[in-house]
Design a protein around this motif. Structure first.
Motif, mmCIF file in Angstrom:
data_model
loop_
_atom_site.group_PDB
_atom_site.id
_atom_site.type_symbol
_atom_site.label_atom_id
_atom_site.label_comp_id
_atom_site.label_asym_id
_atom_site.label_seq_id
_atom_site.Cartn_x
_atom_site.Cartn_y
_atom_site.Cartn_z
ATOM 1 N N THR A 107 0.817 -1.209 0.000
ATOM 2 C CA THR A 107 0.000 0.000 0.000
ATOM 3 C C THR A 107 0.855 1.265 0.000
ATOM 4 O O THR A 107 0.339 2.359 0.185
ATOM 5 N N TYR A 108 2.152 1.116 -0.217
ATOM 6 C CA TYR A 108 3.020 2.287 -0.322
ATOM 7 C C TYR A 108 2.698 3.051 -1.606
ATOM 8 O O TYR A 108 2.302 2.456 -2.614
ATOM 9 N N VAL A 166 -2.258 -8.024 3.652
ATOM 10 C CA VAL A 166 -1.771 -8.945 2.623
ATOM 11 C C VAL A 166 -2.761 -8.893 1.468
ATOM 12 O O VAL A 166 -3.946 -9.214 1.641
ATOM 13 N N VAL A 167 -2.291 -8.468 0.318
ATOM 14 C CA VAL A 167 -3.175 -8.318 -0.836
ATOM 15 C C VAL A 167 -3.755 -9.681 -1.221
ATOM 16 O O VAL A 167 -3.015 -10.641 -1.460
ATOM 17 N N GLU A 168 -5.064 -9.746 -1.241
ATOM 18 C CA GLU A 168 -5.783 -10.992 -1.533
ATOM 19 C C GLU A 168 -5.329 -11.626 -2.850
ATOM 20 O O GLU A 168 -5.222 -12.848 -2.955
ATOM 21 N N ALA A 218 -10.260 -3.136 -0.560
ATOM 22 C CA ALA A 218 -9.435 -2.144 0.129
ATOM 23 C C ALA A 218 -8.132 -1.847 -0.603
ATOM 24 O O ALA A 218 -7.380 -0.966 -0.190
ATOM 25 N N PHE A 219 -7.854 -2.579 -1.695
ATOM 26 C CA PHE A 219 -6.611 -2.386 -2.434
ATOM 27 C C PHE A 219 -6.936 -2.260 -3.918
ATOM 28 O O PHE A 219 -7.656 -3.093 -4.471
ATOM 29 N N GLU A 275 -6.098 -6.213 -11.497
ATOM 30 C CA GLU A 275 -7.328 -6.884 -11.075
ATOM 31 C C GLU A 275 -8.370 -5.945 -10.491
ATOM 32 O O GLU A 275 -9.444 -6.396 -10.110
ATOM 33 N N GLY A 276 -8.049 -4.666 -10.420
ATOM 34 C CA GLY A 276 -8.999 -3.708 -9.864
ATOM 35 C C GLY A 276 -9.061 -3.828 -8.346
ATOM 36 O O GLY A 276 -8.085 -4.199 -7.701
ATOM 37 N N LEU A 277 -10.214 -3.537 -7.792
ATOM 38 C CA LEU A 277 -10.362 -3.534 -6.345
ATOM 39 C C LEU A 277 -10.405 -4.960 -5.802
ATOM 40 O O LEU A 277 -11.257 -5.760 -6.199
#
Length: 162
Positions: A29-30, A119-121, A144-145, A150-152
């Motif tokens: 998320t940086y 942790v990105v799903e 949330a990412f 892949e979008g959201l």
């Protein structure tokens, strides 16, 4: 491969790894335009935290991890960690070795558990590795990412006792 504490002299070898991972925009998320000065501030930990490097047989830094308290004060008994592996070293066990080293160091440092907050799903390799090392997904923040392809997607919170 050897894993050891990073020193300030390691930063020039760590930065290209951090920069490439952050610019890819699919695991952290940086901000994708992170500059080196802020990157060093984020990655190079001071006590009670620690930054580690994985060094190959030729002496090259091929991965890095940072470990420290997940929260301050009454939450400081739970560790948090982050990991990055150089693109050319992926699939060679560097992430697993760093994960195992960080878990051992967290135990040595007296932490009672470890929690990953984001942790990105869509990062299937990381989710599989952390699950194999005993972590479980205890919650997911949906959408949330903003993944570049892949979008959201969700951000997992992963946890394990030590």
């Amino acid at each position: 491969m050897r894993i050891r504490e990073a020193t300030g002299a390691d930063w020039p070898a760590i930065w290209p790894i951090v920069e490439a991972v952050v610019r890819a925009g699919d695991t952290y998320t940086y901000p994708r335009d992170l500059d080196e000065t802020f990157g060093q501030t984020l990655w190079m930990q001071s006590s009670p935290g620690v930054t580690l490097v994985a060094v190959d047989d030729d002496g090259r830094v091929v991965g890095t991890a940072k470990l420290g308290p997940n929260q301050m004060g009454p939450g400081s008994h739970v560790a948090n960690a982050s990991f990055m592996v150089a693109a050319e070293a992926r699939g060679r066990g560097v992430g697993r070795a760093l994960g195992e080293a960080v878990l051992a160091r967290a135990r040595e440092d007296g932490y009672r558990a470890m929690q990953f907050n984001a942790v990105v799903e869509a990062n299937k390799a990381a989710v599989a590795l952390w699950t194999a090392l005993g972590f479980e997904v205890i919650g997911t923040a949906p959408e949330a990412f903003d993944h570049p392809r892949e979008g959201l997607v969700g951000l997992h919170i992963m946890y394990r006792g030590l």
